[in-house]
Write an enzyme that holds these catalytic residues in place. Structure first.
Site, PDB file in Angstrom:
ATOM      1  N   ASP A 196      -3.283   4.336   2.883  1.00  0.00           N
ATOM      2  CA  ASP A 196      -3.588   4.623   4.289  1.00  0.00           C
ATOM      3  C   ASP A 196      -3.233   6.072   4.588  1.00  0.00           C
ATOM      4  OD1 ASP A 196      -4.339   2.014   4.691  1.00  0.00           O
ATOM      5  OD2 ASP A 196      -2.497   1.414   5.726  1.00  0.00           O
ATOM      6  N   ASP A 246       1.432   4.632   2.432  1.00  0.00           N
ATOM      7  CA  ASP A 246       1.041   5.252   3.702  1.00  0.00           C
ATOM      8  C   ASP A 246       1.421   6.723   3.693  1.00  0.00           C
ATOM      9  OD1 ASP A 246       0.474   2.601   5.277  1.00  0.00           O
ATOM     10  OD2 ASP A 246       2.457   2.317   4.395  1.00  0.00           O
ATOM     11  N   ASP A 289       0.865  -1.187   0.000  1.00  0.00           N
ATOM     12  CA  ASP A 289       0.000   0.000   0.000  1.00  0.00           C
ATOM     13  C   ASP A 289       0.896   1.230   0.000  1.00  0.00           C
ATOM     14  OD1 ASP A 289       1.101   0.270   2.520  1.00  0.00           O
ATOM     15  OD2 ASP A 289      -0.788   0.237   3.607  1.00  0.00           O
TER      16      ASP A 289
HETATM   17  P1  8DG Z   1       4.345  -2.379   2.975  1.00  0.00           P
HETATM   18  O1  8DG Z   1       3.081  -1.601   2.996  1.00  0.00           O
HETATM   19  O2  8DG Z   1       5.402  -1.759   2.135  1.00  0.00           O
HETATM   20  O3  8DG Z   1       4.117  -3.809   2.624  1.00  0.00           O
HETATM   21  O4  8DG Z   1       4.964  -2.375   4.460  1.00  0.00           O
HETATM   22  P2  8DG Z   1       4.759  -1.278   5.573  1.00  0.00           P
HETATM   23  O5  8DG Z   1       4.466   0.051   4.973  1.00  0.00           O
HETATM   24  O6  8DG Z   1       5.896  -1.372   6.522  1.00  0.00           O
HETATM   25  O7  8DG Z   1       3.497  -1.842   6.362  1.00  0.00           O
HETATM   26  P3  8DG Z   1       2.074  -1.204   6.669  1.00  0.00           P
HETATM   27  O8  8DG Z   1       1.189  -2.368   7.003  1.00  0.00           O
HETATM   28  O9  8DG Z   1       1.607  -0.322   5.578  1.00  0.00           O
HETATM   29  O10 8DG Z   1       2.281  -0.387   8.016  1.00  0.00           O
HETATM   30  C1  8DG Z   1       3.089   0.768   8.104  1.00  0.00           C
HETATM   31  C2  8DG Z   1       3.170   1.194   9.524  1.00  0.00           C
HETATM   32  O11 8DG Z   1       1.928   1.741   9.945  1.00  0.00           O
HETATM   33  C3  8DG Z   1       3.482   0.027  10.475  1.00  0.00           C
HETATM   34  O12 8DG Z   1       4.641   0.315  11.232  1.00  0.00           O
HETATM   35  C4  8DG Z   1       2.282  -0.025  11.369  1.00  0.00           C
HETATM   36  C5  8DG Z   1       1.797   1.410  11.305  1.00  0.00           C
HETATM   37  N1  8DG Z   1       0.457   1.641  11.801  1.00  0.00           N
HETATM   38  C6  8DG Z   1       0.275   2.371  12.926  1.00  0.00           C
HETATM   39  N2  8DG Z   1      -1.039   2.440  13.226  1.00  0.00           N
HETATM   40  C7  8DG Z   1      -1.690   1.741  12.270  1.00  0.00           C
HETATM   41  C8  8DG Z   1      -3.052   1.465  12.077  1.00  0.00           C
HETATM   42  O13 8DG Z   1      -3.897   1.867  12.856  1.00  0.00           O
HETATM   43  N3  8DG Z   1      -3.375   0.716  10.992  1.00  0.00           N
HETATM   44  C9  8DG Z   1      -2.405   0.282  10.120  1.00  0.00           C
HETATM   45  N4  8DG Z   1      -2.791  -0.440   9.063  1.00  0.00           N
HETATM   46  N5  8DG Z   1      -1.094   0.527  10.291  1.00  0.00           N
HETATM   47  C10 8DG Z   1      -0.743   1.249  11.369  1.00  0.00           C
HETATM   48  O14 8DG Z   1       1.198   2.876  13.551  1.00  0.00           O
HETATM   49 MN    MN Z   2       2.712   0.343   3.827  1.00  0.00          MN
HETATM   50 MN    MN Z   3      -0.392   0.677   5.616  1.00  0.00          MN
END
Ligand code: 8DG
Ligand code: MN
Ligand code: MN
Length: 362
Positions: free
Chosen positions: A286, A207, A205
């Site tokens: 996100d 962020d 995704d």
């Molecule tokens: P990717 O998307 O590249 O596969 O990996 P990522 O970017 O490291 O993983 P992610 O699932 O998108 O999460 C990014 C960070 O966001 C991770 O350290 C967790 C953090 N996060 C929070 N709060 C929340 C929340 O409420 N929901 C989600 N989905 N992630 C959160 O700190």
């Molecule tokens: Mn991510």
């Molecule tokens: Mn995410």
């Protein structure tokens, strides 16, 4: 004694927040095996063993070179008997029989397939597997299964969502965000966080963290959603209103979930052409919008990696008597909240050397 023992400086820390972990992984054959074992433990509801394998893999990821022998692993932290046995077998035979067994296991394969759908976690995946379902088609044609809104979108756009998002696509999405903010509130800014901030080339995704002027943070996400809707680029949205309370102490246990205003979206990203014959693809996005003075904490929390965050909190609590989460840092001894203007301030409060985002790939 001139015996060449590891000096404290050269020793590997058991805390991921005291290691510099770039994306250059010299121990892929080991870490990929350990991650299969971790995922299998997660699917079996065995959280402790899952974390054990994840920690072991993370320590190996931080090493400057490949392990040459299983004996080298003896001086490393976080490597339990199970992890060591796997390393030994891989060193000897080039692969692990246990890992191969798991990868051929019907339950593991099915759980992995189901969990790859947006909105489906291990619990749902397991309930479907236990009903004898093994394919998407079987799930989608089973009359007793009621998919929720998120899962419906997950299946509908599965082909798109399962293709990793590239750095260029993340940049294009950032421009879409900037365009929306320019329209909504020109003094708000957007920063890429998550895996892309850690330097990853691909992600599941994108962020974003939004820095809004003081007192504006709760209005901004609903306005972004409204804007995307009016542009016909919104495929799914789950908005979560802020439940943030200034006086609340940081959460003792690790919880990725925070109380800031945030949303989980599926948006249309315009493209030149596509396999699907449309000029757009669906991408997971996100968004989080913390209050201005909590921005550094939120940025640190959302940058990840998950294990890095977990160890930051654990280190703060066990080594420093402080409580850290995405909202704040609290000193238990002086009973005070510690303010921060930057991520560097937070590392400093914790008596930690600053770790750059691209060194947080633990
Ligand atoms: P990717 O998307 O590249 O596969 O990996 P990522 O970017 O490291 O993983 P992610 O699932 O998108 O999460 C990014 C960070 O966001 C991770 O350290 C967790 C953090 N996060 C929070 N709060 C929340 C929340 O409420 N929901 C989600 N989905 N992630 C959160 O700190
Ligand atoms: Mn991510
Ligand atoms: Mn995410």
């Amino acid at each position: 004694c001139v015996h060449l023992s590891a000096t404290p400086e050269s020793a590997v820390s058991p805390y991921a927040c005291q290691r510099r972990t770039t994306l250059e992984n010299h121990n892929k054959i080991f870490t990929e095996a350990l991650e299969v074992l971790a995922l299998n433990s997660e699917f079996s509801g065995n959280q402790g063993s899952c974390l054990g394998f994840r920690r072991a893999a993370s320590v190996l990821k931080s090493l400057p070179a490949a392990l040459r022998s299983p004996e080298e692993a003896l001086r490393l932290p976080c490597l339990g008997d199970n992890s060591r046995a796997v390393l030994e077998e891989i060193c000897e035979c080039g692969s692990s029989s246990r890992v191969e067994e798991i990868q051929n296991d019907q339950r593991y394969r099915t759980m992995k397939l189901f969990c790859s759908v947006f909105g489906v976690g291990p619990k749902t995946a397991e309930s479907w597997f236990c009903r004898g379902l093994k394919t998407f088609e079987q799930v989608l044609t089973e009359p007793s299964i009621r998919l929720n809104r998120m899962q419906t979108a997950g299946f509908l756009f599965y082909e798109d969502i399962s293709v990793p998002v590239s750095r260029a696509e993340a940049a294009a999405l950032k421009m879409m965000m900037e365009e929306a903010l320019l329209f909504i509130n020109p003094s708000a800014t957007v920063t890429i966080t998550g895996g892309f901030r850690r330097g990853k080339e691909f992600g599941h995704d994108v962020d974003f963290i939004i820095k809004a002027p003081e007192g504006q943070e709760d209005r901004i996400l609903p306005a972004v959603i409204k804007r995307f809707k009016s542009q016909n680029v919104l495929l799914y949205s789950d908005f979560q209103k802020s439940t943030f309370d200034l006086r609340q102490l940081p959460n003792h246990r690790f919880e990725a979930m925070d109380r800031f205003s945030k949303c989980f979206l599926l948006v249309k990203l315009q493209m030149q052409e596509s396999r699907t014959g449309r000029n757009w693809r669906a991408v997971r996005v996100d968004l989080v919008a913390p209050p201005l003075e909590r921005f550094p904490y939120a940025l640190l929390g959302w940058t990840g990696s998950t294990l890095f965050e977990r160890d930051l909190r654990r280190f703060a609590r066990l080594e420093r008597g402080k409580l850290l989460d995405n909202h704040t840092l609290y000193d238990k001894t002086t009973k005070t909240f510690l303010p921060a203007n930057t991520e560097e301030d937070i590392f400093q409060h914790l008596g930690l050397e600053y770790i750059e985002p691209w060194q947080r790939n633990a």
